[in-house]
Design an enzyme around this catalytic site. Structure first.
Site: not given
Length: 259
Positions: A41, A110, A144
């Site tokens: 990431e 995200k 994540c």
């Protein structure tokens, strides 16, 4: 399918250095026979969020150019972790996936922003799923903190995903959560989980590595420890349908009682 996990350190707030490092790592992975290369990431900038106006990749053009050119030249698919980008006047934490033709086959912002790392103060959250096809297999990607939302991973699986990629910058102090959640997502979705976490430090956190490849049975096929490495893991995609056939959790779901 041979998957290369690039577990690397990231230079805080210095995209030029990070682009050079990532190109070197992708070339190393390709030369070792990888079919798919997976990055961590925010590999372009790290969490230098206060300087996004200065260092974010405008429209992701630099990242897309690098990943596309390397995919085509080296004949590898690249799951490009994620990069900090600027679109219009807003910033996003965005994953790009490129195939061996150099095409960008997925772009994902995200969806879940982690307040513990101030993402919500700087980034906009995405609202779309991340499904794509590589070598004829439907796959998905989350980033994540998305991992803590099992319903988000399940949505991808219900829409056909058989392999889930999880790039991250997951801190060492919560690394046990990382390992347990990854294994749980693999078991409950009967999917391969390919998770690549960074190592090293920034001014605010130490990052724990422990990148992992986990089978649809939940078996840990590889754990990267806490040092930089580029590791190739061979996964058997035929195992997915075999596992799903033996324990038919998807057909046994009872959606009518889940509301």
């Amino acid at each position: 399918m041979k998957v290369a996990c690039v577990q690397s350190d990231i230079v805080f707030g210095k995209p030029k250095e990070n682009f050079k490092n990532v190109e070197k790592q992708i070339r190393e992975a390709a030369s070792s026979g990888a079919n798919v290369v997976v990055l961590p990431e925010m590999w372009n900038s790290g969490y230098d969020l206060t300087r996004l106006e200065e260092i974010a990749d405008v429209n992701g053009e630099e990242a897309k150019k690098l990943l596309s050119e390397l995919s085509k030249e080296l004949n590898v698919h690249i799951v490009g972790g994620s990069v900090s980008i600027k679109k219009g006047e807003k910033f996003y934490n965005t994953m790009y996936v490129t195939n061996t033709l150099g095409e960008v086959v997925a772009e994902y912002d995200k969806a879940h922003l982690i307040k513990l790392m101030d993402e919500h103060l700087y980034f906009e959250a995405g609202n779309e799923k991340n499904l794509f096809t590589l070598d004829g297999v439907q796959m998905g990607g989350i980033i994540c903190y998305d991992l803590r939302f099992p319903e988000w991973t399940r949505v991808h699986s219900l829409n056909g995903s058989k392999v889930m990629f999880v790039p991250a910058q997951w801190p060492t102090k919560r690394i046990d959560h990382w390992k347990i959640l990854l294994q749980a997502r693999a078991i409950e979705n009967q999917s391969y989980i390919i998770a690549v976490n960074r190592v090293g430090r920034d001014p605010h956190n130490e990052f724990g590595g422990n990148s992992m490849v986990i089978s649809p049975w939940g078996e840990i096929l590889w754990n990267g420890g806490d040092e930089e490495c580029v590791q190739i893991v061979d996964i058997n995609l035929e195992e997915i349908d075999d596992v799903r056939g033996r324990i038919p959790v998807f057909s046994d779901r009872r959606e009518e009682i889940y509301n």
